[in-house]
Scaffold this active site. Structure first.
Site, PDB file in Angstrom:
ATOM      1  N   ASP A  28      82.427  24.579  16.698  1.00 33.42           N
ATOM      2  CA  ASP A  28      82.149  24.424  18.210  1.00 33.42           C
ATOM      3  C   ASP A  28      81.877  22.658  18.338  1.00 33.42           C
ATOM      4  O   ASP A  28      81.211  22.270  17.677  1.00 33.42           O
ATOM      5  CB  ASP A  28      80.941  25.024  18.540  1.00 33.42           C
ATOM      6  CG  ASP A  28      80.757  25.055  20.034  1.00 33.42           C
ATOM      7  OD1 ASP A  28      80.770  26.341  20.729  1.00 33.42           O
ATOM      8  OD2 ASP A  28      80.430  24.084  20.656  1.00 33.42           O
ATOM      9  N   ASN A  84      79.903  35.784  24.987  1.00 36.01           N
ATOM     10  CA  ASN A  84      79.304  35.556  26.077  1.00 36.01           C
ATOM     11  C   ASN A  84      80.225  36.021  27.283  1.00 36.01           C
ATOM     12  O   ASN A  84      81.526  36.093  27.032  1.00 36.01           O
ATOM     13  CB  ASN A  84      79.212  34.045  26.527  1.00 36.01           C
ATOM     14  CG  ASN A  84      78.007  33.393  25.784  1.00 36.01           C
ATOM     15  OD1 ASN A  84      77.019  34.088  25.632  1.00 36.01           O
ATOM     16  ND2 ASN A  84      78.100  32.092  25.541  1.00 36.01           N
ATOM     17  N   VAL A  93      84.056  29.171  28.918  1.00 38.20           N
ATOM     18  CA  VAL A  93      85.676  28.767  28.782  1.00 38.20           C
ATOM     19  C   VAL A  93      86.037  30.246  29.041  1.00 38.20           C
ATOM     20  O   VAL A  93      85.605  31.253  28.217  1.00 38.20           O
ATOM     21  CB  VAL A  93      86.147  28.317  27.297  1.00 38.20           C
ATOM     22  CG1 VAL A  93      87.534  28.298  27.149  1.00 38.20           C
ATOM     23  CG2 VAL A  93      85.408  26.944  27.194  1.00 38.20           C
ATOM     24  N   HIS A  97      86.407  34.161  23.025  1.00 38.17           N
ATOM     25  CA  HIS A  97      86.044  33.755  21.787  1.00 38.17           C
ATOM     26  C   HIS A  97      84.747  34.347  21.377  1.00 38.17           C
ATOM     27  O   HIS A  97      83.851  34.696  22.123  1.00 38.17           O
ATOM     28  CB  HIS A  97      86.005  32.463  22.023  1.00 38.17           C
ATOM     29  CG  HIS A  97      85.024  31.928  22.932  1.00 38.17           C
ATOM     30  ND1 HIS A  97      85.455  32.158  24.406  1.00 38.17           N
ATOM     31  CD2 HIS A  97      83.564  31.662  23.000  1.00 38.17           C
ATOM     32  CE1 HIS A  97      84.292  31.418  25.070  1.00 38.17           C
ATOM     33  NE2 HIS A  97      83.265  31.068  24.449  1.00 38.17           N
TER      34      HIS A  97
HETATM   35  P1  5GP Z   1      81.052  30.061  25.952  1.00 37.06           P
HETATM   36  O1  5GP Z   1      79.876  29.539  26.925  1.00 37.06           O
HETATM   37  O2  5GP Z   1      82.099  30.042  26.967  1.00 37.06           O
HETATM   38  O3  5GP Z   1      80.873  31.289  25.461  1.00 37.06           O
HETATM   39  O4  5GP Z   1      81.119  28.851  24.976  1.00 37.06           O
HETATM   40  C1  5GP Z   1      81.946  27.753  24.952  1.00 37.06           C
HETATM   41  C2  5GP Z   1      82.019  27.158  23.785  1.00 37.06           C
HETATM   42  O5  5GP Z   1      83.206  26.294  23.518  1.00 37.06           O
HETATM   43  C3  5GP Z   1      80.588  26.119  23.899  1.00 37.06           C
HETATM   44  O6  5GP Z   1      79.792  26.386  22.950  1.00 37.06           O
HETATM   45  C4  5GP Z   1      81.225  24.732  23.963  1.00 37.06           C
HETATM   46  O7  5GP Z   1      80.645  23.852  23.129  1.00 37.06           O
HETATM   47  C5  5GP Z   1      82.403  24.943  23.242  1.00 37.06           C
HETATM   48  N1  5GP Z   1      83.671  24.105  23.614  1.00 37.06           N
HETATM   49  C6  5GP Z   1      83.849  23.796  24.818  1.00 37.06           C
HETATM   50  N2  5GP Z   1      84.884  22.746  25.045  1.00 37.06           N
HETATM   51  C7  5GP Z   1      85.490  22.705  23.647  1.00 37.06           C
HETATM   52  C8  5GP Z   1      86.527  21.977  22.906  1.00 37.06           C
HETATM   53  O8  5GP Z   1      87.073  20.938  23.638  1.00 37.06           O
HETATM   54  N3  5GP Z   1      86.555  21.822  21.829  1.00 37.06           N
HETATM   55  C9  5GP Z   1      85.495  22.675  20.785  1.00 37.06           C
HETATM   56  N4  5GP Z   1      85.771  22.429  19.607  1.00 37.06           N
HETATM   57  N5  5GP Z   1      84.590  23.574  21.631  1.00 37.06           N
HETATM   58  C10 5GP Z   1      84.444  23.554  22.940  1.00 37.06           C
END
Ligand code: 5GP
Length: 104
Positions: A28, A84, A93, A97
């Site tokens: 992340d 989430n 996103v 995931h």
């Molecule tokens: P969500 O809130 O959708 O469950 O979590 C999305 C996760 O993706 C977040 O923890 C965020 O830090 C991570 N994330 C968002 N954009 C990127 C990216 O471009 N690269 C990586 N490695 N992680 C990302």
């Protein structure tokens, strides 16, 4: 196209920890723990609510990948997994995931 699809297609860089035919595991970008990984299916499914019966094996595979990766990284004694699901709020996103976190 989701940011994760771009990562899967190598259009944007990421730290890839593990990859198999249907799943990729990356670090992340904004870690909430010493180890914070994202287990991402290559198939784009927006949220858990969009799963269908054909996705059963894929979802099971995500858990088996978590098991494999935690063993690989010697953190299999202490970790947590979370998803989430809340469109445009908790889930940033829109490509499912699984978060894997450990302080080991
Ligand atoms: P969500 O809130 O959708 O469950 O979590 C999305 C996760 O993706 C977040 O923890 C965020 O830090 C991570 N994330 C968002 N954009 C990127 C990216 O471009 N690269 C990586 N490695 N992680 C990302």
């Amino acid at each position: 196209m989701s940011i994760f699809t771009k990562i899967i297609n190598r259009e944007i860089p990421s730290d890839i920890i593990y990859e198999q035919e249907n799943i990729i595991v990356i670090k992340d970008i904004n870690p909430q723990a010493k180890t914070h990984l994202l287990i991402i299916p290559k198939k784009k499914i927006e949220t858990i609510n969009d799963l269908d019966n054909n996705d059963k094996e894929l979802i099971a595979d995500m858990f088996f990948v978590a098991k494999k990766v935690t063993k690989m990284l010697w953190i299999s004694e202490w970790y947590k997994l979370w998803f989430n699901v809340w469109k445009k709020w908790w889930q940033e996103v829109m490509h499912i995931h699984m978060h894997l976190l450990s302080n080991l």
